[in-house]
Write an enzyme that holds these catalytic residues in place. Structure first.
Site, PDB file in Angstrom:
ATOM      1  CE1 TYR A   1      -3.393  -2.837   0.654  1.00 32.65           C
ATOM      2  CE2 TYR A   1      -4.593  -0.771   0.434  1.00 32.65           C
ATOM      3  CZ  TYR A   1      -4.574  -2.145   0.415  1.00 32.65           C
ATOM      4  OH  TYR A   1      -5.733  -2.830   0.142  1.00 32.65           O
TER       5      TYR A   1
ATOM      6  CE  LYS B   1       1.464 -18.593  -1.116  1.00 24.29           C
ATOM      7  NZ  LYS B   1       0.602 -19.799  -1.207  1.00 24.29           N
TER       8      LYS B   1
ATOM      9  CG  ASP C   1      -2.553 -20.575  -0.109  1.00 25.41           C
ATOM     10  OD1 ASP C   1      -2.159 -20.478   1.074  1.00 25.41           O
ATOM     11  OD2 ASP C   1      -1.923 -21.207  -0.979  1.00 25.41           O
TER      12      ASP C   1
ATOM     13  CG  ASP D   1      -8.110  -4.826   0.645  1.00 24.40           C
ATOM     14  OD1 ASP D   1      -9.139  -4.283   1.093  1.00 24.40           O
ATOM     15  OD2 ASP D   1      -7.890  -4.973  -0.570  1.00 24.40           O
TER      16      ASP D   1
ATOM     17  CG  ASP E   1     -13.829  -7.110   0.368  1.00 28.26           C
ATOM     18  OD1 ASP E   1     -13.727  -6.251   1.263  1.00 28.26           O
ATOM     19  OD2 ASP E   1     -14.073  -6.815  -0.824  1.00 28.26           O
TER      20      ASP E   1
HETATM   21  C1  IPM Z   1     -10.722  -1.120   2.335  1.00 24.77           C
HETATM   22  C2  IPM Z   1     -10.758  -0.632   0.914  1.00 24.77           C
HETATM   23  C3  IPM Z   1      -9.531   0.235   0.663  1.00 24.77           C
HETATM   24  C4  IPM Z   1      -8.316  -0.634   0.875  1.00 24.77           C
HETATM   25  C5  IPM Z   1      -9.498   0.885  -0.728  1.00 24.77           C
HETATM   26  C6  IPM Z   1     -10.744   1.680  -1.014  1.00 24.77           C
HETATM   27  C7  IPM Z   1      -8.265   1.739  -0.902  1.00 24.77           C
HETATM   28  O1  IPM Z   1     -10.848  -1.683   0.029  1.00 24.77           O
HETATM   29  O2  IPM Z   1     -10.733  -0.295   3.257  1.00 24.77           O
HETATM   30  O3  IPM Z   1     -10.692  -2.337   2.540  1.00 24.77           O
HETATM   31  O4  IPM Z   1      -7.863  -1.317  -0.055  1.00 24.77           O
HETATM   32  O5  IPM Z   1      -7.786  -0.614   1.976  1.00 24.77           O
HETATM   33 MN    MN Z   2     -10.979  -3.630   0.975  1.00 25.88          MN
END
Ligand code: IPM
Ligand code: MN
Length: 329
Positions: A125, A175, A208, A232, A236
């Site tokens: 990042y 990893k 993974d 990140d 999700d």
């Molecule tokens: C999150 C988002 C951000 C990230 C993006 C929007 C830059 O996906 O907060 O998870 O990748 O950290």
């Molecule tokens: Mn994200």
């Protein structure tokens, strides 16, 4: 005394869900003074400001920042993300991204309860790297991952401290079989910190494999600590197996409290549903609850979490109104 909160509604559904979150916080009886900051893709398109140093300095005076979502399809990817969201994470040293997951995986029967601690200021990042011979057949792009011992260690230490107040079980996700340099730094930092917490059990998963466990056996986890990019992606997935991304909340913390911390839902600005009332404000409301934890308003935060645990449907404002009614003192 009222807590001073900077509010960045942002783009798309961001302002809609943030309004509901503030409604619920006030209904829970917490005194807040809010100041709105008009930032995000729409503002950038209007006058070019993404996050100036002047605005950043204004944000430093608040106790917390509540953010809806930023990003619009009219602005190329990365401009707002890097210039606003990541700039806040880096400049305010929000080195912990804490994302709790309580829910039942699709097809599962028993609810799970785990937290991902994502290192929030390093890894790929940071923007290290560059491009050569762009647009030619010989184009080269590099994008390095920056890992400092200090950065890894402070995230790991935070995870162990958190685990002490939970089920005392920390899993490192990385990893190490491929990313041997960064993985080795993380693994050694993890082992060293673990030695200071003999009461805490530990585990290691490759990222993974962790994806399989998130779906098939999320109950195994208590606290997970991982780097910025793995965190990140995993969070999700964590949202997807815990009732959906509409419920996933996050805290971008500066635990040293050298400035404000920032609270935001995991989801994005969802421009496709803006104005339809379809956005679920629960993730924003739960992010506000994390903010209240950080501000020492734990009873109100607990009431909000209890209200959010009751499943419910409706429009954005209907859900907000129901939650507000449920948390009122
Ligand atoms: C999150 C988002 C951000 C990230 C993006 C929007 C830059 O996906 O907060 O998870 O990748 O950290
Ligand atoms: Mn994200």
């Amino acid at each position: 005394m009222a807590h001073r909160i900077a509010v960045i509604g942002g783009d798309g559904i961001g302002p809609e869900v943030t309004a509901e979150a503030l409604k619920v916080v006030r209904a829970a009886g917490v005194q807040i003074d809010t100041v709105d900051f008009d930032l995000g893709g729409a503002r950038y398109l209007r006058d070019g400001e993404i996050l100036s140093d002047t605005t950043l300095d204004q944000l430093r005076d608040f106790q917390a920042i509540l953010l809806g979502a930023v990003g619009t399809p009219d602005v190329p990817p990365g401009v707002i993300e890097r210039g606003l969201l990541l700039k806040m994470r880096f400049e305010l040293d929000l080195y912990i991204n804490q994302r709790p997951f309580i829910g039942t995986a699709p097809g599962g029967t028993e609810p799970h309860d785990f937290v991902v601690i994502r290192e929030n200021t390093e890894g790929p990042y940071v923007g290290e790297g560059g491009v050569l011979r762009k647009g030619t057949p010989h184009e080269v792009a590099t994008q390095g991952s920056v890992n400092t011992r200090m950065g890894a260690e402070r995230a790991i230490r935070y995870a162990f401290e958190l685990a002490m107040n939970r089920r005392r079980y920390v899993t490192l996700v990385h990893k190490t079989n491929v990313l041997t340099f960064a993985g080795d730094l993380w693994q050694r930092a993890f082992n060293d910190v673990a030695a200071e917490y003999p009461q805490v059990s530990t585990a290691y998963n490759h990222v993974d494999a962790a994806c399989i466990y998130f779906v098939q056996d999320p109950h195994r986890y208590d606290v997970i600590v991982t780097d910025n990019l793995f965190g990140d992606i995993l969070t999700d997935l964590g949202g997807a197996v815990s009732g959906g991304i509409g419920l996933a909340s996050s805290a971008n913390l500066n635990p040293a409290r050298t400035g404000p911390s920032m609270f935001e839902p995991v989801h994005g600005s969802a421009p496709d549903i803006v104005g339809t009332g379809k956005a679920n404000p629960t993730a924003a409301v739960l992010s506000a609850a994390l903010m209240l934890d950080f501000l020492g308003e734990t009873p109100a935060a607990d009431r909000i979490r209890a209200a959010c645990a009751e499943p419910g449907t409706g429009s954005t404002t209907e859900i907000g109104d129901r939650l507000a009614a449920a948390v009122a003192v």
